[in-house]
Design a protein around this motif. Structure first.
Motif, PDB file in Angstrom:
ATOM      1  N   VAL A 124       0.952  -1.360   0.115  1.00  0.00           N
ATOM      2  CA  VAL A 124       0.100  -0.157  -0.065  1.00  0.00           C
ATOM      3  C   VAL A 124       0.870   1.352  -0.037  1.00  0.00           C
ATOM      4  CG1 VAL A 124      -1.762   1.284   1.116  1.00  0.00           C
ATOM      5  CG2 VAL A 124      -1.749  -1.048   1.211  1.00  0.00           C
ATOM      6  N   ASN A 125       0.791   2.144  -0.956  1.00  0.00           N
ATOM      7  CA  ASN A 125       1.479   3.323  -1.076  1.00  0.00           C
ATOM      8  C   ASN A 125       0.405   4.498  -0.740  1.00  0.00           C
ATOM      9  OD1 ASN A 125       2.837   5.772  -1.929  1.00  0.00           O
ATOM     10  ND2 ASN A 125       3.124   4.922  -4.095  1.00  0.00           N
ATOM     11  N   LEU A 126       0.474   4.910   0.540  1.00  0.00           N
ATOM     12  CA  LEU A 126      -0.311   5.983   0.622  1.00  0.00           C
ATOM     13  C   LEU A 126       0.101   7.426   0.360  1.00  0.00           C
ATOM     14  CD1 LEU A 126      -1.258   4.783   4.268  1.00  0.00           C
ATOM     15  CD2 LEU A 126      -2.766   4.696   2.147  1.00  0.00           C
ATOM     16  N   ASN A 127       1.521   7.626   0.179  1.00  0.00           N
ATOM     17  CA  ASN A 127       1.934   8.648  -0.064  1.00  0.00           C
ATOM     18  C   ASN A 127       1.593   9.927   0.684  1.00  0.00           C
ATOM     19  OD1 ASN A 127       3.453  10.687  -1.866  1.00  0.00           O
ATOM     20  ND2 ASN A 127       3.539   8.880  -3.177  1.00  0.00           N
ATOM     21  N   ASP A 128       1.322  10.989  -0.103  1.00  0.00           N
ATOM     22  CA  ASP A 128       0.574  12.319   0.832  1.00  0.00           C
ATOM     23  C   ASP A 128      -0.933  12.061   1.258  1.00  0.00           C
ATOM     24  OD1 ASP A 128       3.067  13.123   0.331  1.00  0.00           O
ATOM     25  OD2 ASP A 128       2.472  14.928  -0.881  1.00  0.00           O
ATOM     26  N   SER A 129      -1.573  10.995   0.980  1.00  0.00           N
ATOM     27  CA  SER A 129      -3.010  11.101   0.553  1.00  0.00           C
ATOM     28  C   SER A 129      -3.761  11.071   1.913  1.00  0.00           C
ATOM     29  CB  SER A 129      -3.668   9.912  -0.185  1.00  0.00           C
ATOM     30  OG  SER A 129      -3.295   8.723   0.577  1.00  0.00           O
ATOM     31  N   LEU A 130      -3.209  10.692   3.219  1.00  0.00           N
ATOM     32  CA  LEU A 130      -3.843  10.506   4.294  1.00  0.00           C
ATOM     33  C   LEU A 130      -3.251  11.321   5.745  1.00  0.00           C
ATOM     34  CD1 LEU A 130      -5.216   6.849   4.408  1.00  0.00           C
ATOM     35  CD2 LEU A 130      -6.645   8.915   3.613  1.00  0.00           C
ATOM     36  N   HIS A 131      -2.009  11.539   5.524  1.00  0.00           N
ATOM     37  CA  HIS A 131      -1.364  11.971   7.090  1.00  0.00           C
ATOM     38  C   HIS A 131      -1.900  13.227   7.167  1.00  0.00           C
ATOM     39  CE1 HIS A 131       1.490  13.512   4.265  1.00  0.00           C
ATOM     40  NE2 HIS A 131       2.114  14.299   5.196  1.00  0.00           N
ATOM     41  N   ALA A 132      -2.377  13.942   6.204  1.00  0.00           N
ATOM     42  CA  ALA A 132      -2.779  15.343   6.507  1.00  0.00           C
ATOM     43  C   ALA A 132      -4.266  15.667   6.573  1.00  0.00           C
ATOM     44  CB  ALA A 132      -2.055  16.371   5.566  1.00  0.00           C
ATOM     45  N   ALA A 133      -5.116  14.371   6.256  1.00  0.00           N
ATOM     46  CA  ALA A 133      -6.406  14.380   6.316  1.00  0.00           C
ATOM     47  C   ALA A 133      -7.126  14.430   7.746  1.00  0.00           C
ATOM     48  CB  ALA A 133      -6.966  13.103   5.460  1.00  0.00           C
ATOM     49  N   PRO A 134      -8.118  14.854   7.945  1.00  0.00           N
ATOM     50  CA  PRO A 134      -8.957  14.817   9.096  1.00  0.00           C
ATOM     51  C   PRO A 134      -9.057  13.594   9.714  1.00  0.00           C
ATOM     52  CG  PRO A 134     -10.168  16.305   7.657  1.00  0.00           C
ATOM     53  CD  PRO A 134      -8.900  15.633   6.775  1.00  0.00           C
ATOM     54  N   ALA A 135      -9.188  13.265  10.892  1.00  0.00           N
ATOM     55  CA  ALA A 135      -9.267  11.837  11.582  1.00  0.00           C
ATOM     56  C   ALA A 135     -10.082  11.002  10.836  1.00  0.00           C
ATOM     57  CB  ALA A 135      -9.297  11.886  13.165  1.00  0.00           C
ATOM     58  N   PHE A 136     -11.565  11.877  10.914  1.00  0.00           N
ATOM     59  CA  PHE A 136     -12.725  10.665  10.237  1.00  0.00           C
ATOM     60  C   PHE A 136     -12.436  10.153   8.646  1.00  0.00           C
ATOM     61  CE2 PHE A 136     -13.802  14.954   8.458  1.00  0.00           C
ATOM     62  CZ  PHE A 136     -14.470  14.544   7.489  1.00  0.00           C
ATOM     63  N   ILE A 137     -11.715  10.923   8.019  1.00  0.00           N
ATOM     64  CA  ILE A 137     -11.312  10.413   6.692  1.00  0.00           C
ATOM     65  C   ILE A 137     -10.255   9.348   7.055  1.00  0.00           C
ATOM     66  CG2 ILE A 137     -10.144  11.248   4.647  1.00  0.00           C
ATOM     67  CD1 ILE A 137     -11.530  13.748   4.630  1.00  0.00           C
ATOM     68  N   GLN A 138      -9.021   9.665   7.814  1.00  0.00           N
ATOM     69  CA  GLN A 138      -8.362   8.494   8.017  1.00  0.00           C
ATOM     70  C   GLN A 138      -8.734   7.332   8.248  1.00  0.00           C
ATOM     71  OE1 GLN A 138      -5.507  10.058  10.898  1.00  0.00           O
ATOM     72  NE2 GLN A 138      -4.566  11.347   9.429  1.00  0.00           N
ATOM     73  N   ASP A 139      -9.838   7.483   9.468  1.00  0.00           N
ATOM     74  CA  ASP A 139     -10.522   6.427   9.723  1.00  0.00           C
ATOM     75  C   ASP A 139     -11.380   5.400   8.951  1.00  0.00           C
ATOM     76  OD1 ASP A 139      -9.528   6.759  12.414  1.00  0.00           O
ATOM     77  OD2 ASP A 139     -11.359   7.749  13.069  1.00  0.00           O
ATOM     78  N   ARG A 140     -12.044   6.380   7.978  1.00  0.00           N
ATOM     79  CA  ARG A 140     -12.692   5.574   6.855  1.00  0.00           C
ATOM     80  C   ARG A 140     -12.030   5.082   5.987  1.00  0.00           C
ATOM     81  NH1 ARG A 140     -14.502   8.427   2.200  1.00  0.00           N
ATOM     82  NH2 ARG A 140     -14.416  10.435   2.920  1.00  0.00           N
ATOM     83  N   PHE A 141     -10.640   5.434   5.695  1.00  0.00           N
ATOM     84  CA  PHE A 141     -10.038   4.657   4.515  1.00  0.00           C
ATOM     85  C   PHE A 141      -9.043   3.797   5.183  1.00  0.00           C
ATOM     86  CE2 PHE A 141     -10.927   8.413   2.007  1.00  0.00           C
ATOM     87  CZ  PHE A 141     -11.063   7.812   0.918  1.00  0.00           C
ATOM     88  N   ILE A 142      -8.803   3.756   6.499  1.00  0.00           N
ATOM     89  CA  ILE A 142      -8.149   2.802   7.281  1.00  0.00           C
ATOM     90  C   ILE A 142      -9.145   1.548   7.085  1.00  0.00           C
ATOM     91  CG2 ILE A 142      -7.346   1.701   9.271  1.00  0.00           C
ATOM     92  CD1 ILE A 142      -6.341   4.654   9.823  1.00  0.00           C
ATOM     93  N   SER A 143     -10.535   1.502   7.658  1.00  0.00           N
ATOM     94  CA  SER A 143     -11.384   0.628   7.582  1.00  0.00           C
ATOM     95  C   SER A 143     -11.719  -0.018   6.282  1.00  0.00           C
ATOM     96  CB  SER A 143     -12.750   0.991   8.219  1.00  0.00           C
ATOM     97  OG  SER A 143     -13.569   0.299   8.292  1.00  0.00           O
ATOM     98  N   HIS A 144     -11.505   0.780   5.274  1.00  0.00           N
ATOM     99  CA  HIS A 144     -12.015   0.230   3.868  1.00  0.00           C
ATOM    100  C   HIS A 144     -10.639  -0.349   3.480  1.00  0.00           C
ATOM    101  CE1 HIS A 144     -13.505   0.148  -0.049  1.00  0.00           C
ATOM    102  NE2 HIS A 144     -12.750   0.976  -0.545  1.00  0.00           N
ATOM    103  N   LEU A 145      -9.480  -0.136   3.454  1.00  0.00           N
ATOM    104  CA  LEU A 145      -8.481  -0.851   3.256  1.00  0.00           C
ATOM    105  C   LEU A 145      -8.375  -1.996   3.891  1.00  0.00           C
ATOM    106  CD1 LEU A 145      -5.614   1.986   2.919  1.00  0.00           C
ATOM    107  CD2 LEU A 145      -6.730   0.433   0.979  1.00  0.00           C
ATOM    108  N   ARG A 146      -8.410  -2.199   5.191  1.00  0.00           N
ATOM    109  CA  ARG A 146      -8.347  -3.143   6.069  1.00  0.00           C
ATOM    110  C   ARG A 146      -9.667  -4.407   5.470  1.00  0.00           C
ATOM    111  NH1 ARG A 146      -5.809  -3.503  10.948  1.00  0.00           N
ATOM    112  NH2 ARG A 146      -6.613  -5.770  10.916  1.00  0.00           N
TER     113      ARG A 146
END
Length: 456
Positions: A124-146
């Protein structure tokens, strides 16, 4: 670069020259010998200059196929450079070669992530896409990827401070080194949060090998790179984690689960940075020469911008005085608000002490900001200018936000900062939220992010 079954997939290549004008430079030097003379696919995550870098792409073989999301508008640029492009629908799986599949997922702010799988491993190459995103967006994509990939072998995740904020603000009483360290600490912890959520076998912080070589910003390099590392934060927070985290540097190589070349990040020293980048520093601090014609063009553009944005700008009750000073031209520009009048005028003999904020940049940077679709990124992503406040109280109120609106091109007036209702209702809602302790996280609030020097 990921290589599997003889196929080479390169991500967001940038190493040939600076980006964002002459503001960002690779450091430490990229390790490109491993590329040889051919790659098969080039993934471009989004359109920022440090990810879509034409100067570097011109060095790569044109029969490489570029992989991009259909939802971001970068294909025409890549085609103009001579590459064929596969635009992949969001979330769809693309077979690159028999047994090798990729999925590009759109995330946040016109960014994407890439997943590569070959039947044995998932990267998984996240690059810049999540570390500056709001927590609720991070959580959504973490759950989705899992849910898509119950077992993830490798995660590469950015952690860099890709913004002018808060290091490009000179404020009386500010502890600039502590402020830079505080900002980096936030993104280090975002990296840790994402890695803990995805729980891969291996996790690597990357995409932050950047140095600032302009003299006014040279100080940024040490506190940003050295105050703490995301891997150290992870190990302290999750000592029993099954994830192996490694603070990789250019040249690092892992083959399956075996580290072939353990190149790890080393502290940044300004003396060494200067020695190793003498020629690049000369270029970074060569501002060129402005001209009266360009100044006149910028004046007209600023006046037009003020006219378009006038209803928004006059919502601020207070008067202000801004000065635009240029590193490569003697004359300046004053922007003065008095009541509902906002005047933009050339200044032949500027006196910075008479202004609330002095913004220092290059004349052509400002023209690019006002004339090109993404030109403002050179100022506000690439750290292309310095805000110098006369008073800390104005900084705490983020007065610079008014100037930022004026320096960014607009085809229509921004919506009212008070919403669609009357101003008194907006004020009442804010007061109620404050009384109840409801606070919205603001990543660009100087009062929150500035550290102050101790006074005795």
């Amino acid at each position: 670069m990921v290589e599997t079954r003889g196929v080479r997939i390169l991500s967001d290549p940038w190493w040939s020259g600076p980006c964002f004008g002459a503001q960002w430079w690779n450091y430490p030097s990229p390790h490109v010998d491993v590329l040889g003379d051919k790659v098969d696919f080039i993934y471009i995550s989004h359109g920022h200059h440090d990810h879509l870098h034409p100067g570097t792409l011109r060095h790569l073989n044109r029969d490489a196929v570029c992989l991009v999301s259909r939802g971001i508008d970068v294909a025409p640029t890549l085609q103009g450079l001579g590459f064929s492009v596969i635009e992949i629908d969001n979330e769809s799986v693309q077979e690159l070669r028999p047994g090798i599949r990729c999925r590009i997922i759109e995330t946040h702010a016109d960014d994407t992530l890439l997943v590569i799988e070959d039947g044995a491993r998932v990267c998984v190459n996240l690059n810049d896409s999540l570390h500056a995103a709001p927590a609720f967006i991070q959580d959504r994509f973490i759950s989705h990827l899992r849910s898509l990939y119950p077992r993830i072998d490798f995660v590469f995740c950015g952690y860099g401070v890709a913004s002018h904020f808060p290091n490009c603000y000179d404020i009386p009483g500010k502890d600039k080194e502590a402020t830079a360290a505080k900002r980096q600490a936030h993104f280090n912890r975002q990296w840790v949060r994402i890695i803990e959520g995805l729980a891969p076998t291996f996790a690597f912080p990357f995409a932050a090998d950047v140095a600032f070589l302009e003299e006014d910003l040279l100080w940024v390099n040490e506190p940003t790179a050295n105050s703490e590392r995301p891997t150290a934060v992870f190990k302290a927070a999750h000592p029993d984690s099954s994830t192996t985290v490694m603070d990789i540097a250019p040249g690092f190589v892992i083959d399956e689960t075996t580290v072939v070349n353990e190149a790890l990040r080393q502290p940044v020293a300004l003396s060494r940075l200067r020695d190793e980048n003498a020629r690049n520093m000369e270029r970074a601090n060569n501002y060129g020469v402005g001209s009266e014609a360009v100044l006149d063009e910028v004046l007209d553009l600023l006046r037009a911008n003020v006219t378009v944005c006038h209803p928004y700008l006059v919502e601020v009750a207070r008067d202000y005085r801004f000065l635009l000073q240029f590193r490569n031209y003697l004359h300046a520009i004053a922007i003065v608000k008095k009541g509902t009048d906002i005047d933009v005028a050339p200044i032949l003999d500027p006196k910075p002490e008479n202004y609330d904020i002095v913004y220092v940049t290059r004349l052509h940077y400002l023209r690019w900001s006002l004339t090109t679709p993404h030109g403002h990124e050179i100022l506000f992503v690439g750290s292309g200018g310095i805000f110098r406040y006369a008073k800390a109280s104005d900084a705490r109120r983020n007065l610079h936000r008014e100037l930022t609106v004026i320096l960014t091109p607009h085809t229509a007036c921004p919506p009212s900062r008070f919403g669609t209702g009357p101003r008194w209702l907006y004020g009442l809602k804010r007061a109620v939220k404050s009384a109840l302790g409801w606070r919205t996280s603001d990543l660009y609030d100087l009062a929150t992010w500035t550290e102050w020097r101790r006074t005795h």
